[in-house]
Design an enzyme around this catalytic site. Structure first.
Site, PDB file in Angstrom:
ATOM      1  N   ASP A 113      -8.074   7.357-108.297  1.00 55.57           N
ATOM      2  CA  ASP A 113      -6.622   7.247-108.077  1.00 55.57           C
ATOM      3  C   ASP A 113      -6.161   5.824-107.739  1.00 55.57           C
ATOM      4  O   ASP A 113      -5.188   5.652-106.987  1.00 55.57           O
ATOM      5  CB  ASP A 113      -6.158   8.201-106.966  1.00 55.57           C
ATOM      6  N   GLN A 159       9.422  16.163-112.090  1.00 56.08           N
ATOM      7  CA  GLN A 159       9.441  14.737-112.446  1.00 56.08           C
ATOM      8  C   GLN A 159       8.194  14.348-113.243  1.00 56.08           C
ATOM      9  O   GLN A 159       8.266  13.502-114.138  1.00 56.08           O
ATOM     10  CB  GLN A 159       9.554  13.875-111.184  1.00 56.08           C
ATOM     11  N   HIS A 176      -0.980  11.539-110.972  1.00 57.33           N
ATOM     12  CA  HIS A 176      -1.372  11.908-109.614  1.00 57.33           C
ATOM     13  C   HIS A 176      -0.105  12.262-108.838  1.00 57.33           C
ATOM     14  O   HIS A 176       0.892  11.536-108.900  1.00 57.33           O
ATOM     15  CB  HIS A 176      -2.099  10.738-108.950  1.00 57.33           C
TER      16      HIS A 176
HETATM   17  C1  GAR Z   1      -0.211  18.187-111.237  1.00 54.87           C
HETATM   18  O1  GAR Z   1       0.659  18.210-110.136  1.00 54.87           O
HETATM   19  C2  GAR Z   1      -1.004  16.890-111.242  1.00 54.87           C
HETATM   20  O2  GAR Z   1      -0.280  15.797-110.781  1.00 54.87           O
HETATM   21  C3  GAR Z   1      -2.123  17.255-110.297  1.00 54.87           C
HETATM   22  O3  GAR Z   1      -2.455  18.579-110.602  1.00 54.87           O
HETATM   23  C4  GAR Z   1      -1.298  19.244-111.104  1.00 54.87           C
HETATM   24  C5  GAR Z   1      -1.651  19.875-112.440  1.00 54.87           C
HETATM   25  O4  GAR Z   1      -0.606  20.674-112.903  1.00 54.87           O
HETATM   26  N1  GAR Z   1      -3.226  16.384-110.469  1.00 54.87           N
HETATM   27  C6  GAR Z   1      -4.039  16.017-109.467  1.00 54.87           C
HETATM   28  O5  GAR Z   1      -3.930  16.434-108.343  1.00 54.87           O
HETATM   29  C7  GAR Z   1      -5.133  15.049-109.870  1.00 54.87           C
HETATM   30  N2  GAR Z   1      -5.826  14.571-108.743  1.00 54.87           N
HETATM   31  P1  GAR Z   1      -0.584  21.142-114.438  1.00 54.87           P
HETATM   32  O6  GAR Z   1      -1.979  21.693-114.765  1.00 54.87           O
HETATM   33  O7  GAR Z   1       0.439  22.227-114.477  1.00 54.87           O
HETATM   34  O8  GAR Z   1      -0.242  19.956-115.280  1.00 54.87           O
END
Ligand code: GAR
Length: 194
Positions: A149, A177, A113
């Site tokens: 969450d 990160q 998250h």
């Molecule tokens: C990431 O920043 C993750 O932390 C967030 O979505 C993005 C996905 O990026 N997740 C949430 O917001 C979950 N509630 P990615 O598809 O490039 O890994």
């Protein structure tokens, strides 16, 4: 063997970071751990192409074809369990999961998250951190429980919020990160439950 199944909805950069780290650190040879499948609820998720490029099997299960959340989650669990996973990894999987689904994977369902939980559950975490005047932001890997969450925290990373940051610039700093802590937390959790 310990199998990992990763669920995505979009870009899949966290999924790709886990798959890349597994390869670079030879998780298969050293620990018997493999990423066996990537499943998306969005047919056009960019991450599906990244997964295929890394030789990982992909599947699409579109939630729009289901009458209820329960019906989608039941089918999703069936597709996932076909791969006999030790760990199910949510990596930008933008669906609220039913209590039954979460209970089925208790202790072996993890999420990342983009905030320092317990602050800023839900959506728009970066803009909310900026609006609140936070000096630091970050990301959290946690076990998934029925409440959104809120599950036990496995790992976190902190970044500064800089003057002039936008939600996008902060998100990019946090994402860097995420790519470091998520592979580390996934491996640690698998070794813990092995
Ligand atoms: C990431 O920043 C993750 O932390 C967030 O979505 C993005 C996905 O990026 N997740 C949430 O917001 C979950 N509630 P990615 O598809 O490039 O890994």
């Amino acid at each position: 063997m310990q199998n990992i199944v990763i669920l995505i909805s979009g870009g899949g950069s966290n999924m790709a970071a886990i798959a890349r780290t597994a390869q670079q650190q030879d998780w298969a040879g050293r620990h018997g751990i493999r990423v066996v499948a990537v499943i998306s609820n969005q047919a056009d998720a960019k991450g599906l192409g990244l997964a295929r490029a890394q030789g990982i099997a992909t599947e699409v299960l579109d939630h729009k074809g289901f009458a209820s959340r329960e019906a989608f989650d039941a089918e999703l669990a069936r597709v996932i369990d076909h791969h006999e996973p030790s760990l199910v990894v949510l990596a930008g999987f933008m669906r609220i999961l039913t209590p039954g689904f979460v209970a089925h994977y208790a202790g072996r369902l993890v999420n990342i998250h983009p905030s320092l939980l317990p602050a800023f559950t839900g959506l728009h975490t970066h803009q909310r951190a900026i609006d609140a005047g936070c000096k630091f932001a970050g990301c959290t890997v946690h076990l998934v429980t029925a409440e959104l969450d809120v599950g036990p925290i496995l790992d976190q990373a902190v970044v500064p919020v800089l003057a002039g940051d936008t939600a996008d610039s902060l998100a990019a700093r946090v994402l860097t990160q995420e790519h470091l802590i998520y592979p580390r937390a996934v491996l640690a959790q698998l070794l813990r439950i092995a």
